[in-house]
Design a protein around this motif. Structure first.
Motif, PDB file in Angstrom:
ATOM      1  N   ALA A  72       0.837  -1.200   0.000  1.00  0.00           N
ATOM      2  CA  ALA A  72       0.000   0.000   0.000  1.00  0.00           C
ATOM      3  C   ALA A  72       0.868   1.245   0.000  1.00  0.00           C
ATOM      4  O   ALA A  72       2.026   1.232   0.416  1.00  0.00           O
ATOM      5  N   TYR A  73       0.280   2.323  -0.476  1.00  0.00           N
ATOM      6  CA  TYR A  73       0.933   3.625  -0.530  1.00  0.00           C
ATOM      7  C   TYR A  73       0.431   4.465   0.640  1.00  0.00           C
ATOM      8  O   TYR A  73      -0.780   4.578   0.854  1.00  0.00           O
ATOM      9  N   VAL A  74       1.337   5.051   1.401  1.00  0.00           N
ATOM     10  CA  VAL A  74       0.953   5.866   2.559  1.00  0.00           C
ATOM     11  C   VAL A  74       0.512   7.239   2.063  1.00  0.00           C
ATOM     12  O   VAL A  74       1.304   7.996   1.513  1.00  0.00           O
ATOM     13  N   VAL A  75      -0.771   7.547   2.273  1.00  0.00           N
ATOM     14  CA  VAL A  75      -1.342   8.816   1.822  1.00  0.00           C
ATOM     15  C   VAL A  75      -1.255   9.864   2.924  1.00  0.00           C
ATOM     16  O   VAL A  75      -0.808  10.980   2.693  1.00  0.00           O
ATOM     17  N   LYS A  76      -1.694   9.521   4.116  1.00  0.00           N
ATOM     18  CA  LYS A  76      -1.691  10.444   5.260  1.00  0.00           C
ATOM     19  C   LYS A  76      -1.329   9.682   6.521  1.00  0.00           C
ATOM     20  O   LYS A  76      -1.686   8.515   6.677  1.00  0.00           O
ATOM     21  N   VAL A  77      -0.646  10.369   7.437  1.00  0.00           N
ATOM     22  CA  VAL A  77      -0.282   9.793   8.729  1.00  0.00           C
ATOM     23  C   VAL A  77      -0.967  10.625   9.811  1.00  0.00           C
ATOM     24  O   VAL A  77      -0.873  11.861   9.790  1.00  0.00           O
ATOM     25  N   GLY A  78      -1.661   9.953  10.728  1.00  0.00           N
ATOM     26  CA  GLY A  78      -2.350  10.652  11.808  1.00  0.00           C
ATOM     27  C   GLY A  78      -1.384  11.395  12.723  1.00  0.00           C
ATOM     28  O   GLY A  78      -0.189  11.077  12.782  1.00  0.00           O
ATOM     29  N   PRO A  79      -1.885  12.358  13.487  1.00  0.00           N
ATOM     30  CA  PRO A  79      -1.021  13.208  14.312  1.00  0.00           C
ATOM     31  C   PRO A  79      -0.318  12.484  15.460  1.00  0.00           C
ATOM     32  O   PRO A  79       0.729  12.941  15.913  1.00  0.00           O
ATOM     33  N   LEU A  80      -0.856  11.372  15.916  1.00  0.00           N
ATOM     34  CA  LEU A  80      -0.240  10.651  17.030  1.00  0.00           C
ATOM     35  C   LEU A  80       0.512   9.393  16.599  1.00  0.00           C
ATOM     36  O   LEU A  80       1.064   8.686  17.447  1.00  0.00           O
ATOM     37  N   ALA A  81       0.548   9.129  15.298  1.00  0.00           N
ATOM     38  CA  ALA A  81       1.231   7.925  14.813  1.00  0.00           C
ATOM     39  C   ALA A  81       2.707   7.976  15.178  1.00  0.00           C
ATOM     40  O   ALA A  81       3.366   8.998  15.016  1.00  0.00           O
ATOM     41  N   TYR A  82       3.192   6.872  15.700  1.00  0.00           N
ATOM     42  CA  TYR A  82       4.605   6.673  16.066  1.00  0.00           C
ATOM     43  C   TYR A  82       5.088   7.610  17.179  1.00  0.00           C
ATOM     44  O   TYR A  82       6.274   7.849  17.308  1.00  0.00           O
TER      45      TYR A  82
END
Length: 141
Positions: A72-82
């Motif tokens: 899959a292609y990463v489109v958006k990352v949430g603000p609390l990811a990682y």
């Protein structure tokens, strides 16, 4: 028979219709679901339109493979990811624009104008890859 409607009701209807029209005129990148918290929005890889030998692959077959793909292609990352240092060691496993491997049926699926997108948790990323065609999905249902 004529229905008498108060002016404020007509104004509300007009404002709602105007807002819906404006929302539809926004580019697709602004209308896609925005991941919240520790979630990531990815778009499954559909595969090539044409094989190396020049045979065109039907859209139905490509869509079926995209449903069962692990790429899959990463489109958006949430603000609390990682953001959890105990879980991720202070490093993000992926960023917007990366190709990643995920579980075959991971995430919640949503149909949008451009196809299917999935929202996965940040810890569902298995690996990052350079070229999605390097990963073969044999036996996709």
């Amino acid at each position: 028979m004529t229905l008498i409607v108060p002016e404020y009701v007509l104004a509300q209807r007009e404002a709602k219709a105007k807002a819906e029209k404006a929302a539809k005129e926004k580019p697709l990148t602004e209308r896609i679901p925005q991941p919240t918290g520790w979630r990531i929005l990815v778009m499954p890889y559909m595969g090539r339109e044409k094989t190396e030998s020049g045979v065109y692959v039907p859209d139905q077959s490509r869509e079926r493979e995209a449903r069962a793909t692990v790429v899959a292609y990463v489109v958006k990352v949430g603000p609390l990811a990682y953001q959890d240092p105990d879980k991720f060691g202070g490093e993000a496993w992926c960023k917007e624009g990366d190709w990643v491997c995920i579980g075959r049926y991971a995430g919640s699926r949503f149909q949008i104008e451009g196809g299917e997108v999935r929202i996965i948790n940040d810890d569902e990323v298995i690996a990052t890859i350079v070229d999605p065609d390097d990963i073969k999905t044999y036996g996709a249902a």
